[in-house]
Design a protein around this motif. Structure first.
Motif, PDB file in Angstrom:
ATOM      1  N   ALA A  92      44.332  38.440  39.351  1.00  0.00           N
ATOM      2  CA  ALA A  92      44.988  39.590  39.382  1.00  0.00           C
ATOM      3  C   ALA A  92      45.848  40.094  38.204  1.00  0.00           C
ATOM      4  CB  ALA A  92      45.791  39.739  40.860  1.00  0.00           C
ATOM      5  N   SER A  93      46.500  38.903  37.736  1.00  0.00           N
ATOM      6  CA  SER A  93      47.227  39.211  36.692  1.00  0.00           C
ATOM      7  C   SER A  93      46.484  39.362  35.215  1.00  0.00           C
ATOM      8  CB  SER A  93      48.146  37.816  36.446  1.00  0.00           C
ATOM      9  OG  SER A  93      48.836  37.893  35.096  1.00  0.00           O
ATOM     10  N   PHE A  94      45.450  38.294  35.201  1.00  0.00           N
ATOM     11  CA  PHE A  94      44.630  38.547  34.054  1.00  0.00           C
ATOM     12  C   PHE A  94      43.754  39.987  34.105  1.00  0.00           C
ATOM     13  CE2 PHE A  94      43.415  33.751  33.551  1.00  0.00           C
ATOM     14  CZ  PHE A  94      44.629  33.390  33.377  1.00  0.00           C
ATOM     15  N   GLY A  95      43.659  40.597  35.441  1.00  0.00           N
ATOM     16  CA  GLY A  95      43.048  41.786  35.303  1.00  0.00           C
ATOM     17  C   GLY A  95      43.750  43.082  34.912  1.00  0.00           C
ATOM     18  N   ARG A  96      45.061  42.997  35.523  1.00  0.00           N
ATOM     19  CA  ARG A  96      46.080  43.970  35.036  1.00  0.00           C
ATOM     20  C   ARG A  96      46.441  43.958  33.399  1.00  0.00           C
ATOM     21  NH1 ARG A  96      48.624  42.000  39.914  1.00  0.00           N
ATOM     22  NH2 ARG A  96      49.741  40.482  38.716  1.00  0.00           N
ATOM     23  N   ILE A  97      46.369  42.814  32.953  1.00  0.00           N
ATOM     24  CA  ILE A  97      46.649  42.598  31.426  1.00  0.00           C
ATOM     25  C   ILE A  97      45.374  43.058  30.642  1.00  0.00           C
ATOM     26  CG2 ILE A  97      46.635  41.032  29.611  1.00  0.00           C
ATOM     27  CD1 ILE A  97      48.544  39.257  31.494  1.00  0.00           C
ATOM     28  N   ASP A  98      44.217  42.816  31.062  1.00  0.00           N
ATOM     29  CA  ASP A  98      42.947  43.329  30.480  1.00  0.00           C
ATOM     30  C   ASP A  98      42.328  44.621  30.773  1.00  0.00           C
ATOM     31  OD1 ASP A  98      43.107  41.215  28.815  1.00  0.00           O
ATOM     32  OD2 ASP A  98      41.653  39.775  30.295  1.00  0.00           O
ATOM     33  N   SER A  99      43.086  45.413  31.873  1.00  0.00           N
ATOM     34  CA  SER A  99      42.725  46.420  32.336  1.00  0.00           C
ATOM     35  C   SER A  99      41.189  46.427  33.113  1.00  0.00           C
ATOM     36  CB  SER A  99      42.662  47.605  31.296  1.00  0.00           C
ATOM     37  OG  SER A  99      44.092  47.712  30.779  1.00  0.00           O
ATOM     38  N   VAL A 100      40.809  45.288  33.518  1.00  0.00           N
ATOM     39  CA  VAL A 100      39.844  44.891  34.179  1.00  0.00           C
ATOM     40  C   VAL A 100      39.292  46.199  35.357  1.00  0.00           C
ATOM     41  CG1 VAL A 100      38.120  43.391  35.550  1.00  0.00           C
ATOM     42  CG2 VAL A 100      39.724  42.538  33.573  1.00  0.00           C
ATOM     43  N   PRO A 101      37.990  46.803  35.304  1.00  0.00           N
ATOM     44  CA  PRO A 101      37.923  48.001  36.133  1.00  0.00           C
ATOM     45  C   PRO A 101      37.703  47.094  37.535  1.00  0.00           C
ATOM     46  CG  PRO A 101      36.403  48.271  34.376  1.00  0.00           C
ATOM     47  CD  PRO A 101      37.173  46.844  34.140  1.00  0.00           C
ATOM     48  N   ASP A 102      37.857  47.815  38.728  1.00  0.00           N
ATOM     49  CA  ASP A 102      37.827  47.058  40.103  1.00  0.00           C
ATOM     50  C   ASP A 102      36.758  46.701  40.295  1.00  0.00           C
ATOM     51  OD1 ASP A 102      40.659  47.703  40.731  1.00  0.00           O
ATOM     52  OD2 ASP A 102      40.064  49.677  41.844  1.00  0.00           O
ATOM     53  N   VAL A 103      35.684  46.926  39.892  1.00  0.00           N
ATOM     54  CA  VAL A 103      34.404  46.564  40.118  1.00  0.00           C
ATOM     55  C   VAL A 103      33.980  45.147  39.385  1.00  0.00           C
ATOM     56  CG1 VAL A 103      33.246  48.864  40.703  1.00  0.00           C
ATOM     57  CG2 VAL A 103      33.163  47.841  38.304  1.00  0.00           C
ATOM     58  N   GLU A 104      34.674  44.991  38.440  1.00  0.00           N
ATOM     59  CA  GLU A 104      34.456  43.664  37.753  1.00  0.00           C
ATOM     60  C   GLU A 104      35.582  42.362  38.222  1.00  0.00           C
ATOM     61  OE1 GLU A 104      34.077  44.352  33.588  1.00  0.00           O
ATOM     62  OE2 GLU A 104      33.133  46.079  33.841  1.00  0.00           O
ATOM     63  N   LYS A 105      36.420  42.788  39.036  1.00  0.00           N
ATOM     64  CA  LYS A 105      37.400  41.860  39.441  1.00  0.00           C
ATOM     65  C   LYS A 105      36.925  40.726  40.002  1.00  0.00           C
ATOM     66  CE  LYS A 105      41.244  44.894  38.961  1.00  0.00           C
ATOM     67  NZ  LYS A 105      42.687  45.692  39.492  1.00  0.00           N
ATOM     68  N   ALA A 106      35.906  40.869  41.034  1.00  0.00           N
ATOM     69  CA  ALA A 106      35.249  39.742  41.648  1.00  0.00           C
ATOM     70  C   ALA A 106      34.621  38.750  40.722  1.00  0.00           C
ATOM     71  CB  ALA A 106      34.460  40.318  42.699  1.00  0.00           C
ATOM     72  N   ALA A 107      34.091  39.261  39.806  1.00  0.00           N
ATOM     73  CA  ALA A 107      33.625  38.583  38.460  1.00  0.00           C
ATOM     74  C   ALA A 107      34.525  37.671  37.966  1.00  0.00           C
ATOM     75  CB  ALA A 107      32.498  39.369  37.737  1.00  0.00           C
ATOM     76  N   LEU A 108      35.741  38.462  37.561  1.00  0.00           N
ATOM     77  CA  LEU A 108      36.587  37.832  36.728  1.00  0.00           C
ATOM     78  C   LEU A 108      37.375  36.417  37.686  1.00  0.00           C
ATOM     79  CD1 LEU A 108      38.790  37.135  34.785  1.00  0.00           C
ATOM     80  CD2 LEU A 108      40.285  39.005  35.926  1.00  0.00           C
ATOM     81  N   ASP A 109      37.566  36.702  39.059  1.00  0.00           N
ATOM     82  CA  ASP A 109      37.942  35.723  40.136  1.00  0.00           C
ATOM     83  C   ASP A 109      36.855  34.616  40.186  1.00  0.00           C
ATOM     84  OD1 ASP A 109      38.036  34.243  42.894  1.00  0.00           O
ATOM     85  OD2 ASP A 109      39.994  35.047  42.440  1.00  0.00           O
ATOM     86  N   LYS A 110      35.599  34.666  39.956  1.00  0.00           N
ATOM     87  CA  LYS A 110      34.571  33.670  39.990  1.00  0.00           C
ATOM     88  C   LYS A 110      34.636  33.009  38.688  1.00  0.00           C
ATOM     89  CE  LYS A 110      29.665  32.883  41.031  1.00  0.00           C
ATOM     90  NZ  LYS A 110      28.487  33.302  41.379  1.00  0.00           N
ATOM     91  N   ALA A 111      34.647  33.594  37.653  1.00  0.00           N
ATOM     92  CA  ALA A 111      34.842  33.175  36.235  1.00  0.00           C
ATOM     93  C   ALA A 111      35.858  32.176  36.088  1.00  0.00           C
ATOM     94  CB  ALA A 111      34.669  33.963  35.084  1.00  0.00           C
ATOM     95  N   LEU A 112      37.011  32.362  36.698  1.00  0.00           N
ATOM     96  CA  LEU A 112      38.128  31.628  36.638  1.00  0.00           C
ATOM     97  C   LEU A 112      38.007  30.539  37.412  1.00  0.00           C
ATOM     98  CD1 LEU A 112      41.263  34.148  36.433  1.00  0.00           C
ATOM     99  CD2 LEU A 112      40.017  32.982  34.744  1.00  0.00           C
ATOM    100  N   ARG A 113      37.578  30.635  38.720  1.00  0.00           N
ATOM    101  CA  ARG A 113      37.392  29.360  39.489  1.00  0.00           C
ATOM    102  C   ARG A 113      36.293  28.610  38.861  1.00  0.00           C
ATOM    103  NH1 ARG A 113      39.710  30.501  44.284  1.00  0.00           N
ATOM    104  NH2 ARG A 113      40.159  32.594  44.774  1.00  0.00           N
ATOM    105  N   ASN A 114      35.021  28.996  38.218  1.00  0.00           N
ATOM    106  CA  ASN A 114      34.174  28.316  37.532  1.00  0.00           C
ATOM    107  C   ASN A 114      34.933  27.589  36.446  1.00  0.00           C
ATOM    108  OD1 ASN A 114      31.977  28.893  39.053  1.00  0.00           O
ATOM    109  ND2 ASN A 114      31.442  30.541  37.829  1.00  0.00           N
ATOM    110  N   LEU A 115      35.818  28.130  35.804  1.00  0.00           N
ATOM    111  CA  LEU A 115      36.341  27.297  34.791  1.00  0.00           C
ATOM    112  C   LEU A 115      37.396  26.150  35.305  1.00  0.00           C
ATOM    113  CD1 LEU A 115      37.823  30.301  32.480  1.00  0.00           C
ATOM    114  CD2 LEU A 115      36.222  28.462  31.824  1.00  0.00           C
TER     115      LEU A 115
END
Length: 181
Positions: free
Chosen positions: A9-32
């Motif tokens: 959620a924090s990374f998404g706010r900082i990078d202005s990630v669109p709502d439709v891409e937030k689940a992919a960001l969460d998954k990418a962080l979990r993978n890392l």
């Protein structure tokens, strides 16, 4: 302590990630966190909890993964940020004494003190990697002595350097997560 969900959620706010891409960001962080050296500090129910310095390391690793695709390189970066250094480092009090701060712990402290610095991952011949933070020495007099001692030794020059603007990225995380509570 923070969950991956909170970090995303924090990374998404900082990078202005669109709502439709937030689940992919969460998954990418979990993978890392599953593929690289980013161990949780605790667990709450089914959620792993990460310290603020670990969240900052995850942020840097996530940014680096945009350009660095080799898994071993990303893992080397993750380990270098979170392992205790062999050289001079600030120290933190722990039960029974002191221990050197990891580079990411020291980085968070230096950002809070207003310092600006980069983390550099250097590639040397033979695919050897080296990690360095370009912050100033806390003891300039000792650093000058060390520089004179090693002045005649010609250090190996890297063939490539990857730089992360660590202080800026960490400042963004601190500002966002600490404002959020």
């Amino acid at each position: 302590m923070h969950t991956i969900k909170e970090a995303a959620a924090s990374f998404g706010r900082i990078d202005s990630v669109p709502d439709v891409e937030k689940a992919a960001l969460d998954k990418a962080l979990r993978n890392l966190t599953q593929r690289h050296y980013l161990s949780p500090a605790d667990r709450q129910g089914r959620a792993d909890l990460y310290s603020l310095p670990s969240v900052c390391a995850l942020r840097l690793l996530h940014v680096a993964s945009g350009l660095l695709s080799d898994r071993w390189v990303l893992d080397a970066l993750a380990r270098a940020m979170q392992n205790q250094p062999t050289g001079p480092a600030r120290r933190v009090v722990v039960e029974g004494g002191e221990r050197p701060m990891t580079p990411i712990e020291e980085a968070v402290g230096r950002v809070r003190e207003g310092e600006t610095f980069d983390f550099n991952l250097r590639l040397f011949r033979g695919s050897r990697l080296g990690f360095a933070a370009d912050w100033p020495d806390d003891d300039p007099a000792s650093a000058a002595v060390a520089d004179r001692v090693f002045a005649d030794a010609a250090p190996e020059e890297p063939v490539a350097t990857f730089s992360l603007h660590a202080s800026r990225l960490i400042r963004e995380i601190l500002d966002d997560m600490e404002a959020d509570g």
